[in-house]
Design an enzyme around this catalytic site. Structure first.
Site, PDB file in Angstrom:
ATOM      1  N   HIS A  54      -2.059  -7.538  -2.241  1.00 26.85           N
ATOM      2  CA  HIS A  54      -2.001  -6.162  -2.857  1.00 26.85           C
ATOM      3  C   HIS A  54      -0.580  -5.812  -3.077  1.00 26.85           C
ATOM      4  O   HIS A  54       0.153  -5.948  -2.119  1.00 26.85           O
ATOM      5  CB  HIS A  54      -3.007  -4.995  -2.137  1.00 26.85           C
ATOM      6  N   ASP A 102       0.521  -3.960   0.256  1.00 32.18           N
ATOM      7  CA  ASP A 102       0.473  -4.989   1.457  1.00 32.18           C
ATOM      8  C   ASP A 102       1.920  -5.254   1.749  1.00 32.18           C
ATOM      9  O   ASP A 102       2.239  -5.266   3.080  1.00 32.18           O
ATOM     10  CB  ASP A 102      -0.505  -6.034   1.275  1.00 32.18           C
TER      11      ASP A 102
HETATM   12  C1  XLS Z   1     -12.642  -4.734  -0.404  1.00 27.29           C
HETATM   13  C2  XLS Z   1     -12.166  -5.757  -1.492  1.00 27.29           C
HETATM   14  C3  XLS Z   1     -10.865  -5.918  -1.482  1.00 27.29           C
HETATM   15  C4  XLS Z   1     -10.508  -6.865  -2.916  1.00 27.29           C
HETATM   16  C5  XLS Z   1      -9.021  -6.891  -3.022  1.00 27.29           C
HETATM   17  O1  XLS Z   1     -13.951  -4.835  -0.166  1.00 27.29           O
HETATM   18  O2  XLS Z   1     -12.933  -6.931  -0.864  1.00 27.29           O
HETATM   19  O3  XLS Z   1     -10.242  -6.566  -0.348  1.00 27.29           O
HETATM   20  O4  XLS Z   1     -10.669  -8.417  -2.260  1.00 27.29           O
HETATM   21  O5  XLS Z   1      -8.689  -5.578  -3.515  1.00 27.29           O
END
Ligand code: XLS
Ligand code: NI
Ligand code: NI
Length: 438
Positions: A101, A104
């Site tokens: 993201h 991140d």
């Molecule tokens: C959360 C989601 C997230 C997505 C990406 O539960 O899995 O991690 O994969 O935003």
């Protein structure tokens, strides 16, 4: 160059009987399985948010993760050091891909301009690390759920200015993904849902979400990004109800709003479980619609009702997943992203390796089992045989739409009571089990 994991060697394949801590027992990257090398069939990715940013906190306690490379600050310098540590991790673990993201990898600034500058700076470090190491970006995404401005949602917020902020973030995150040569871009609707219908205009929110995705598609074309766009279904958590609740709901939404040609699905095991489905069900729903794109490979905890994001160590499940992947002819843009975190008790850096080794070996064994099941053919033949009556003249006429309901009635009257065979589920389960070797 600083070494961030000095105690960990490069993980190599050592055969199924190996007992060492830092080896693969099944993942032998160059070995061909079902017509492709293992690494090409599996396309493993590590999730930046879990591997680098998850402190392993829970609602009752602070983070426990030891991250000696991280000074705990929100600085760009710290963010860049994390990149170095992450790429050492990827290389030692033999993981070719990663996902992130925007927030991140780079700290959010005090306004959009500063956030964009921060992201640009870290993206340069990522680009250098990629070209040095040959690692690649499987997909990028924008974090539209952490900042308090998204409390009412992002693309489904009641506030138009929040919607604009979300748009700004997606613009930039997609450009960063493109700059890094990302193979895809994910939309996971973290807060695109509601907690109460007492304060929610569902129809309006859904139309805003559809418009948002159309805008994203237009932006993709405008900037010339050629990666695949994905929607990641999840039924709940953090909101009580999320609109992209499962594969069927996503497909319906995409069809209703003329978006289906632009998106495929990124299916996550733990989300399937939360939706009350098996992972294989979700994968098959997506595959049947020609919309199975990528996989978030993790696993839930059966007796807990939330997204525990455990590393996938279940051979049965991995085999089922790989059966679906092989049935669609393998991944194209997608891969197996470990959207998974270590348990809070596994807080040492080396646990990151153990966790990924577990996931990689489990899927490598699952791939081999799936390939063997397909090569054996007993289960496939059973299914073909089970539907063989549809290969008759009558079946052909029904399937091609050239018979009426009344004609079927006339047929049934003459043919009399049909002969019914067993579903043989338990026998098939035994056959399946024969191929599992973990
Ligand atoms: C959360 C989601 C997230 C997505 C990406 O539960 O899995 O991690 O994969 O935003
Ligand atoms: Ni996910
Ligand atoms: Ni998840």
């Amino acid at each position: 160059m600083t070494e961030y994991f000095p105690d960990v060697p490069e993980i190599r394949y050592a055969g199924p009987d190996a007992v060492d801590e830092f080896v693969f027992r099944h993942y032998d990257r160059e070995r061909p399985v079902a017509g492709r090398r293992m690494d090409e069939q599996l396309r493993f990715a590590s999730a930046y948010w879990h591997t680098m940013r998850n402190p392993l906190s829970d609602p009752f306690g602070a983070g426990t993760a030891r991250m000696p490379w991280d000074d705990g600050s929100d600085s760009v310098q710290n963010a860049r050091r994390r990149v170095e540590a992450f790429f050492e991790f990827l290389q030692k673990c033999g993981i070719d891909w990663y996902c992130f993201h925007d927030r991140d990898v780079a700290p959010e600034g005090s306004d959009i301009a500063e956030s964009e500058r921060n992201l640009d700076a870290v993206v340069e470090t990522l680009a250098e690390a990629q070209s040095r190491s040959g690692r690649r970006l499987l997909w990028g995404t924008a974090c539209l759920f952490t900042h308090p401005r998204y409390v009412h949602g992002a693309a489904t917020s009641c506030l138009v200015e929040v919607y604009a902020h979300a748009a700004a973030q997606v613009c930039k995150a997609m450009e960063a993904t493109m700059h890094l040569g990302g193979a895809g871009y994910v939309f996971w609707g973290g807060r695109e849902g509601y907690s109460s219908l007492l304060n929610t205009d569902m129809k309006r929110e859904l139309s805003h979400l559809a418009r948002f995705l159309h805008l994203a598609v237009e932006h993709k074309h405008r900037i010339g990004f050629t990666g695949q766009l994905y929607i990641e279904p999840k039924p709940k958590e953090p909101t009580t109800h999320q609109y992209d609740s499962d594969a069927a709901a996503c497909l319906n939404f995409l069809r209703e709003h003329d978006l289906l040609e632009h998106f495929t699905l990124n299916i996550e095991t733990n989300h399937a479980e939360l939706a009350g489905h098996s992972m294989r069900h979700e994968l098959q729903v997506a595959r049947s619609a020609g919309a199975l794109g990528s996989i978030d490979a993790n696993i839930g905890t059966a007796h807990l009702g939330w997204d525990t994001d455990c590393f996938p160590g279940n051979l049965y499940l991995a085999t089922e997943v790989m059966l679906e992947v092989l049935a669609m002819g393998g991944f194209t843009t997608g891969g197996l992203n470990f959207d998974a975190k270590r348990r809070r008790e596994s807080f040492e850096p080396r646990d990151l390796f153990h966790a990924h080794i577990l996931g990689m070996d489990t899927f490598a064994a699952g791939l081999e089992a799936a390939d063997a099941i397909r090569a054996d053919g007993t289960i496939d033949s059973f299914i073909a045989e089970r539907y063989a009556s549809w290969d008759s003249e009558l079946g052909r006429r029904i399937e091609s739409g050239s018979i009426t309901l009344a004609e079927l009635r006339d047929h049934a009257i003459v043919a009399g009571e049909p002969t019914i065979g067993s579903g043989r589920q338990e026998r098939l389960e035994s056959i399946f089990n024969r191929f599992l070797r973990g």
